[in-house]
Design an enzyme around this catalytic site. Structure first.
Site, short mmCIF file in Angstrom:
data_model
loop_
_atom_site.label_atom_id
_atom_site.label_comp_id
_atom_site.label_asym_id
_atom_site.label_seq_id
_atom_site.Cartn_x
_atom_site.Cartn_y
_atom_site.Cartn_z
N TYR A 132 53.27 -53.00 29.03
CA TYR A 132 54.19 -52.29 29.26
C TYR A 132 55.33 -52.59 30.23
O TYR A 132 56.65 -52.79 29.92
CB TYR A 132 53.52 -50.81 29.75
CG TYR A 132 54.68 -49.86 30.02
CD1 TYR A 132 55.81 -49.20 29.16
CD2 TYR A 132 55.11 -49.58 31.49
CE1 TYR A 132 56.64 -48.47 29.65
CE2 TYR A 132 56.04 -48.62 31.80
CZ TYR A 132 56.77 -48.09 31.12
OH TYR A 132 57.89 -47.36 31.44
N LYS A 136 59.34 -53.80 29.65
CA LYS A 136 60.59 -53.16 30.40
C LYS A 136 61.26 -54.27 31.16
O LYS A 136 62.32 -54.25 31.07
CB LYS A 136 59.94 -52.27 31.38
CG LYS A 136 59.17 -50.81 30.66
CD LYS A 136 60.24 -49.85 29.72
CE LYS A 136 61.07 -49.46 30.38
NZ LYS A 136 61.99 -48.37 29.50
N1 LIG Z 1 57.14 -41.59 32.67
C1 LIG Z 1 57.43 -42.35 33.85
O1 LIG Z 1 56.91 -42.04 35.13
C2 LIG Z 1 58.71 -43.33 33.55
C3 LIG Z 1 59.33 -43.51 32.42
N2 LIG Z 1 60.14 -44.51 32.33
C4 LIG Z 1 60.95 -44.77 31.30
O2 LIG Z 1 61.48 -43.54 30.78
C5 LIG Z 1 61.77 -43.44 29.47
C6 LIG Z 1 61.32 -42.11 29.07
O3 LIG Z 1 60.05 -42.08 29.20
P1 LIG Z 1 59.19 -40.73 29.27
O4 LIG Z 1 59.93 -39.56 29.22
O5 LIG Z 1 58.06 -40.81 30.32
O6 LIG Z 1 58.34 -40.99 27.93
P2 LIG Z 1 58.44 -40.09 26.53
O7 LIG Z 1 57.38 -40.66 25.77
O8 LIG Z 1 57.96 -38.78 26.97
O9 LIG Z 1 59.76 -40.25 26.05
C7 LIG Z 1 60.03 -41.24 25.23
C8 LIG Z 1 60.84 -41.07 24.05
O10 LIG Z 1 61.18 -42.24 23.25
C9 LIG Z 1 60.96 -41.83 21.80
N3 LIG Z 1 60.39 -43.00 21.07
C10 LIG Z 1 59.33 -43.62 21.22
N4 LIG Z 1 59.46 -44.72 20.35
C11 LIG Z 1 60.63 -44.41 19.54
C12 LIG Z 1 61.18 -45.26 18.63
N5 LIG Z 1 60.45 -46.44 18.04
N6 LIG Z 1 62.38 -44.87 17.93
C13 LIG Z 1 63.00 -43.84 18.59
N7 LIG Z 1 62.57 -42.96 19.67
C14 LIG Z 1 61.40 -43.47 20.17
C15 LIG Z 1 59.57 -40.94 22.04
O11 LIG Z 1 59.66 -40.01 20.60
C16 LIG Z 1 60.07 -39.94 23.15
O12 LIG Z 1 61.09 -39.00 22.97
C17 LIG Z 1 61.00 -44.83 28.88
O13 LIG Z 1 62.00 -45.71 28.50
C18 LIG Z 1 60.18 -45.10 30.02
O14 LIG Z 1 60.04 -46.47 30.05
C19 LIG Z 1 60.67 -45.23 33.61
C20 LIG Z 1 59.98 -45.09 34.78
C21 LIG Z 1 58.89 -44.00 34.82
C1 LIG Z 2 42.37 -43.62 39.31
C2 LIG Z 2 42.73 -42.40 39.08
C3 LIG Z 2 42.14 -41.45 39.96
O1 LIG Z 2 42.49 -40.15 40.18
C4 LIG Z 2 44.48 -41.98 39.07
C5 LIG Z 2 45.30 -42.65 37.83
C6 LIG Z 2 46.66 -42.41 38.11
C7 LIG Z 2 47.50 -43.20 36.98
C8 LIG Z 2 46.95 -42.57 35.56
C9 LIG Z 2 48.89 -43.13 37.27
C10 LIG Z 2 48.83 -43.75 38.62
C11 LIG Z 2 50.57 -44.50 38.78
C12 LIG Z 2 51.17 -44.15 37.39
C13 LIG Z 2 52.14 -44.94 36.95
C14 LIG Z 2 53.42 -45.05 37.82
O2 LIG Z 2 53.74 -43.61 38.29
C15 LIG Z 2 54.35 -45.92 37.22
C16 LIG Z 2 54.96 -45.71 35.79
C17 LIG Z 2 56.24 -46.06 35.54
C18 LIG Z 2 56.41 -46.10 34.03
O3 LIG Z 2 57.41 -46.50 33.86
C19 LIG Z 2 55.66 -45.41 33.09
C20 LIG Z 2 54.38 -44.50 33.72
C21 LIG Z 2 53.71 -45.20 34.90
C22 LIG Z 2 53.27 -46.63 34.08
C23 LIG Z 2 52.80 -44.26 35.44
C24 LIG Z 2 51.60 -44.04 34.45
C25 LIG Z 2 50.29 -43.22 35.03
C26 LIG Z 2 49.80 -43.97 36.36
C27 LIG Z 2 49.27 -45.16 36.04
#
Ligand SMILES: NC(=O)C1=CN([C@@H]2O[C@H](COP(=O)(O)OP(=O)(O)OC[C@H]3O[C@@H](n4cnc5c(N)ncnc54)[C@H](O)[C@@H]3O)[C@@H](O)[C@H]2O)C=CC1
Ligand SMILES: C[C@@H](CO)CCC[C@@H](C)[C@H]1CC[C@H]2[C@@H]3[C@H](O)CC4=CC(=O)CC[C@]4(C)[C@H]3CC[C@]12C
EC number: 1.1.1.-
Length: 342
Positions: A132, A136
Site C-alpha cells: 500500500y 501510494k
Molecule cells: N483512510 C485513510 O486513513 C486514508 C486514506 N487515504 C487515501 O484517501 C483515498 C480514499 O480512501 P478511503 O476513503 O479511506 O478509502 P475507501 O475505500 O473508502 O474509498 C476509496 C474509493 O475508491 C474506489 N475505488 C477503488 N478501486 C477503484 C477502481 N479500480 N476504480 C474506481 N474506483 C475505485 C472505491 O470504490 C471507493 O469508493 C485513497 O486514495 C487513500 O489512499 C489517504 C490517507 C489516509
Molecule cells: C494493534 C492494534 C491494537 O489495538 C491497533 C491496530 C490499528 C491499525 C489497524 C491502524 C493503526 C494505524 C492505521 C493506519 C494509519 O492511520 C495510516 C493510514 C493511512 C492510509 O493512507 C490508509 C489507512 C492507514 C494505513 C491506517 C490503517 C489502519 C491502521 C494501520
C-alpha cells in the site's frame, strides 16, 4: 463538500467502481451531478469520464493494509489507475489535477523511526516494503512529475498532492470494527499500544474541504502550488491511535482497559506474525484478514504526527470543522451504527 462550498460549480462527475444509493440525494440540487460507474484501471473509461472537466480530484484507491487483496491488484489500482488519470487529463485537455496521496508516502518507515510533529520539509528516511505505501509513493511521484506536461491544446498541466494523516469520521470502517469488537468484549477494549505513541488523525470533512480549496486555487496559484505536496491536517489532538478512538467510543459506552499495554510488545509481535501464517494457511478456504499484523502493529506503535502551516500559507486553508464539531459528528455516527446494529 463541492456542492456545498463551491459556488462556481456547474457539473460534478463522480467516477467510482461502486456507486451507492446516497448519490441520488446529491442529484436534487441545481448543479448537474453525473454518476459514472467505472474502473480507474481501464484507461478508456477514465478518459471518457474526464473529457471536458476543468479539474480532476483523483481520490479513488485501494486501501488495504490487511492482506485482503494481492500486491499486484493494489499496484494496478493505485499506480496504473493514477497513470490513467494523468494520461486522461493530458489527452482530453484537463489542466488541473488534485491527488489524494497519504502520510504513508512518508512514513512510518520500516525502521519504525518516529516522525514527531514534522512538516513537509522535515527530513525522514521514507523506506517502504508494504504494497500500500509503496503504491501510494509511486502514484504520488507520477502526479508530481506530470506537473508542467502539455495537455491537449498546449497548456501546462498543474498537479498537486495532499497527504492526509489517518482519516476518521462518518463511514470509518475500522472505527466501526473496533466498536463492534468492544461490544463483543462486554463494553471493553484492551490497551495494546503505549499511550505515549502519537498518531496523526484528521477529520474527513476537513480532508474534503482541503481538496475543494486546492481545486479552487490551483488555477490562480499555479506557479506556487503546482508540483507541491501538502500534509492534510486539522486541529484534532495528538494522541495514541487507541486513545484517539476512545474520544468517540468512550461516549458510546466503551472503556479502554489499562493505562499501559496489557500484553508485552514481543507477544503482540508474535500474535501478529501468527496472523500472517494463519492468513496464508487459510487462504485456500477463506479470507482471514484480522486488524493485527506486523505492518499495522508497526503503524500503530510508531509516532507519526504532523505540525505544518504550508496549506494555510499557500492557499489559505483553515479547517472547516473544529475539533469539537468533528468529534460530535463522529460520535453521532457511531451512535447511529449502534442503533442500526440493535
Ligand atoms: N483512510 C485513510 O486513513 C486514508 C486514506 N487515504 C487515501 O484517501 C483515498 C480514499 O480512501 P478511503 O476513503 O479511506 O478509502 P475507501 O475505500 O473508502 O474509498 C476509496 C474509493 O475508491 C474506489 N475505488 C477503488 N478501486 C477503484 C477502481 N479500480 N476504480 C474506481 N474506483 C475505485 C472505491 O470504490 C471507493 O469508493 C485513497 O486514495 C487513500 O489512499 C489517504 C490517507 C489516509
Ligand atoms: C494493534 C492494534 C491494537 O489495538 C491497533 C491496530 C490499528 C491499525 C489497524 C491502524 C493503526 C494505524 C492505521 C493506519 C494509519 O492511520 C495510516 C493510514 C493511512 C492510509 O493512507 C490508509 C489507512 C492507514 C494505513 C491506517 C490503517 C489502519 C491502521 C494501520
Amino acid at each position: 463538500m463541492l456542492l456545498q462550498q463551491e459556488p462556481q460549480l456547474r457539473e460534478l462527475r463522480i467516477f467510482d467502481l461502486h456507486l451507492g444509493p446516497w448519490l441520488e440525494e446529491l442529484k436534487t440540487g441545481p448543479v448537474q451531478v453525473t454518476a459514472i460507474q467505472g474502473d480507474v484501471t481501464q484507461a478508456h473509461e477514465v478518459a471518457a469520464a474526464v473529457a471536458g472537466a476543468h479539474v480532476v480530484i483523483h481520490t479513488a484507491g485501494l486501501v488495504d493494509v490487511f492482506g485482503k487483496t494481492s500486491p499486484e491488484t493494489i499496484h494496478e489500482v493505485n499506480v496504473q489507475g493514477t497513470r490513467n488519470v494523468i494520461e486522461a487529463c493530458v489527452q482530453t485537455g484537463t489542466r488541473f489535477l488534485v491527488y489524494t496521496s497519504s502520510m504513508e508516502v512518508v512514513g512510518p518507515n520500516i525502521k519504525g523511526q518516529p516522525f514527531y510533529r514534522g512538516n513537509e520539509n522535515t527530513p525522514y528516511e521514507a523506506v517502504h516494503r508494504h504494497p500500500y505505501p509503496c503504491s501510494k509513493a509511486l502514484a504520488e511521484q507520477l502526479v508530481l512529475e506530470a506537473n508542467g506536461r502539455k495537455v491537449l491544446g498546449g497548456l501546462p498541466l498543474v498537479t498537486c498532492a495532499l497527504r492526509p494523516t489517518g482519516i476518521y469520521g462518518e463511514g470509518h470502517q475500522i472505527m466501526r470494527d473496533f466498536y463492534h469488537q468492544g461490544l463483543r468484549l462486554g463494553g471493553r477494549l484492551f490497551r495494546a499500544i503505549p499511550a505515549s505513541v502519537e498518531h496523526g488523525r484528521v477529520y474527513v470533512g476537513n480532508v474534503a474541504w482541503m481538496h475543494v480549496l486546492v481545486a479552487r486555487e490551483l488555477e490562480h496559484r499555479a506557479a506556487l502550488m503546482g508540483g507541491q505536496v501538502y500534509f492534510c491536517y486539522d486541529n484534532s489532538p495528538y494522541k495514541s491511535y487507541e486513545d484517539f478512538n476512545m474520544e468517540f467510543l468512550g461516549p458510546c459506552g466503551l472503556r479502554l482497559v489499562g493505562t499501559r499495554p496489557l500484553l508485552p510488545y514481543w507477544l503482540l509481535l508474535f500474535l501478529a506474525a501468527l496472523n500472517v501464517l494463519l492468513q496464508w494457511l487459510l487462504r485456500p478456504l477463506l479470507l482471514y484478514a484480522p486488524l493485527l499484523n506486523p505492518y499495522t502493529l508497526a503503524m500503530a506503535n510508531t509516532t507519526f504526527t504532523v505540525s505544518t502551516d504550508k496549506a494555510r500559507r499557500h492557499f489559505g486553508y483553515e479547517p472547516l470543522f473544529s475539533w469539537e464539531e468533528s468529534r460530535t459528528r463522529t460520535i453521532r455516527w457511531v451512535q447511529a451504527v449502534e442503533g442500526s446494529a440493535q
